[in-house]
Design an enzyme around this catalytic site. Structure first.
Site, short mmCIF file in Angstrom:
data_model
loop_
_atom_site.label_atom_id
_atom_site.label_comp_id
_atom_site.label_asym_id
_atom_site.label_seq_id
_atom_site.Cartn_x
_atom_site.Cartn_y
_atom_site.Cartn_z
N ASP A 1 10.00 -5.56 8.82
CA ASP A 1 8.98 -5.32 9.85
C ASP A 1 8.80 -6.66 10.57
OD1 ASP A 1 6.90 -3.33 10.85
OD2 ASP A 1 5.59 -4.99 10.35
N GLY B 1 4.43 4.09 3.10
CA GLY B 1 3.97 2.87 2.44
C GLY B 1 4.09 1.71 3.41
N LYS B 2 3.51 0.60 3.09
CA LYS B 2 3.66 -0.60 3.91
C LYS B 2 3.28 -1.80 3.06
CE LYS B 2 4.58 -1.76 8.25
NZ LYS B 2 5.51 -1.07 9.17
N GLY B 3 3.86 -2.95 3.39
CA GLY B 3 3.55 -4.14 2.62
C GLY B 3 3.49 -5.35 3.51
N VAL C 1 0.85 -1.18 0.00
CA VAL C 1 0.00 0.00 0.00
C VAL C 1 0.89 1.24 0.00
CG1 VAL C 1 -1.70 1.34 1.32
CG2 VAL C 1 -1.95 -1.13 1.12
#
Ligand code: NAD
Length: 447
Positions: free
Chosen positions: A175, A134-136, A89
């Site tokens: 993460d 952002g992050k995934g 995202v």
């Protein structure tokens, strides 16, 4: 700007909610008090109302720019194929390239990834690093996969999203459930399939030092917690020397925050992780605990403290409570037990809104993760700068620059708290939105 110290003042009140509801209505967002994304955007837009962020920017920030979902097959060790689901995202890139971690966890979901991407936009902006958010994630249990399976999952995911990321566009990082080795596979795969991209290895941060990772990255988030506390604690008449703390989660963030809190003259009275709780009213030797956790995988069985129940852990009287485990762990029931003056959020979104209301009623101040846990992404930015300039910084330089970003960020938040008379969380969102608003004003909206 100078600020007035306001320890637990009655003039600090919870902000009124509601002005921005028309923005959520216009976007057709449902009212669901249990949805983490809606809760988070509600809190961000509440701050936006208070500081007067224009409505069109509220609309833009209420949704991520891109939500990428991919499904990809991977050959397992037993010869069968499994289909995996991956997310990336990209919330906002007005300030700079999208930046944020990649999580491997069985409960990864689109709404959680959207929330964490939004928080990354805010986090980078509070400490003024030139990145967006952002992050995934990949929905999987990394502990149930072999090393070779993890490598194949990572490489196949990178090939699926490679056209939508890049060292100047979107830069993932480790993460929960991923680490330096994951980033090494990630960077290698991206470099192999993107021969024309200069600095291809800079597509991720959190790499091993041998591959261009930065020294000081491992302790950066824990150190950032301490840097933020150093600015905020005096507001409450506290200093490290003689202060007490409890730490929830004794992994990377909690372990370093605990050790550095003790190094500055404070005492850690209680620690809890997935293996149980421990307590020592005279202070836990955090270096010895770290060695015990490295050997056994958890705090349970540590000889320098007594075993304690969850009830005793949360109700131990301390000055500072440091949640550094998972999201949403401070539920209303636990908040009711807590007996502290400050919550320093080392983990992302560890406090439920209902838990937060109870803490605020008790006069507890919460230093939100967008400030308190910004140390990791700050040193990730330093890694990216080092990769881009083909240079290597010393540990001293990393520490000093990290301290500068964290201290300046904390002062911004402290000043906004005094100026707007709002809780620290709202003040932190305001500090982030001031920067994003100024950037949009200069850039304008294309075309
Ligand atoms: P980690 O895996 O090193 O440590 C997690 C800790 O949480 C472990 O001690 C584990 O035992 C504990 N834990 C897990 N489930 C628990 C439970 N049910 N009850 C009590 N404890 C439990 O992870 P980390 O890197 O330290 O990250 C911790 C949090 O901080 C995560 O939310 C992460 O997103 C956030 N964060 C990490 C960084 C970083 O640089 N590592 C940066 C910013 C935010």
């Amino acid at each position: 700007m100078t600020s007035v110290a306001q320890p637990h003042s009655a003039s600090i009140t919870a902000p009124t909610r509601g002005h921005h509801q028309t923005v959520l209505d216009e976007l057709g967002m449902p009212r669901d008090p249990n949805n983490l994304y809606l809760q988070t955007i509600d809190a961000v837009l509440t701050a936006a109302d208070i500081m007067g962020l224009p409505r069109h920017l509220q609309l833009i920030l209420a949704q991520p720019k891109n939500e990428i979902m991919v499904h990809f097959p991977v050959l397992m060790d037993d010869g069968n194929y499994r289909l995996f689901k991956g997310y990336r995202v990209q919330h906002n890139n007005a300030v700079g390239p999208y930046k944020g971690g990649l999580r491997y966890h069985p409960h990864v979901s689109l709404d959680d990834v959207k929330t964490l991407a939004l928080l990354m936009t805010m986090k980078c902006s509070v400490v003024r690093i030139p990145f967006g958010g952002g992050k995934g994630g990949i929905k999987c249990d990394p502990r149930a996969l072999s090393n070779n399976e993890l490598m194949r999952v990572t490489r196949r995911f990178v090939s699926a999203i490679a056209p939508q990321i890049g060292p100047d566009y979107d830069i993932p990082a480790p993460d929960v459930g991923t680490g330096a080795q994951t980033m090494a596979w990630f960077a290698d795969t991206y470099a192999q399939i993107s021969p024309g991209v200069p600095d291809a290895m800079a597509v991720v941060t959190g790499k091993p030092v041998e591959l261009g990772g930065s020294v000081g990255r491992d302790k950066a988030t824990g150190q950032g917690v301490i840097d933020a506390l150093a600015v905020i604690m005096p507001e409450f008449g506290l200093q490290f020397k003689g202060a007490t703390a409890s730490v929830l989660g004794f992994g990377n963030v909690g372990g370093w925050a605990g050790k550095l809190f003790e190094e500055r003259g404070g005492k850690i009275l209680a620690v809890m992780d997935h293996t149980g709780g421990i307590i020592n009213k005279n202070g836990i030797d955090t270096k010895a605990l770290d060695a015990h956790v490295a050997k056994t995988g958890g705090v349970a069985g540590f000889s320098g403290a007594e075993k304690c129940s969850e009830h005793d852990f949360y109700s131990t009287k301390v000055d500072v409570f440091i949640p550094a485990a998972l999201e949403q762990m401070i539920t209303p029931e636990r908040a009711r037990l807590m007996n502290c003056k400050i919550v320093a959020e080392g983990a992302n979104a560890p406090t439920t809104p209902a838990g937060e209301n109870i803490l605020m009623e008790k006069g507890v101040e919460i230093i939100p993760a967008i400030l308190c846990s910004a140390g990791g992404v700050t040193v990730s930015y330093f890694e990216w700068v080092q990769n881009k300039t083909q240079s290597r910084w010393s540990l001293d330089k990393v520490d000093n620059e990290l301290n500068r970003h964290m201290t300046e960020g904390a002062h911004r938040v402290k000043d906004n708290r005094a100026k707007y008379k709002v809780p620290v969380r709202t003040a932190a969102y305001i500090a982030a939105l001031e920067n994003i608003g100024a950037v949009y004003k200069l850039r304008g909206i294309f075309p």
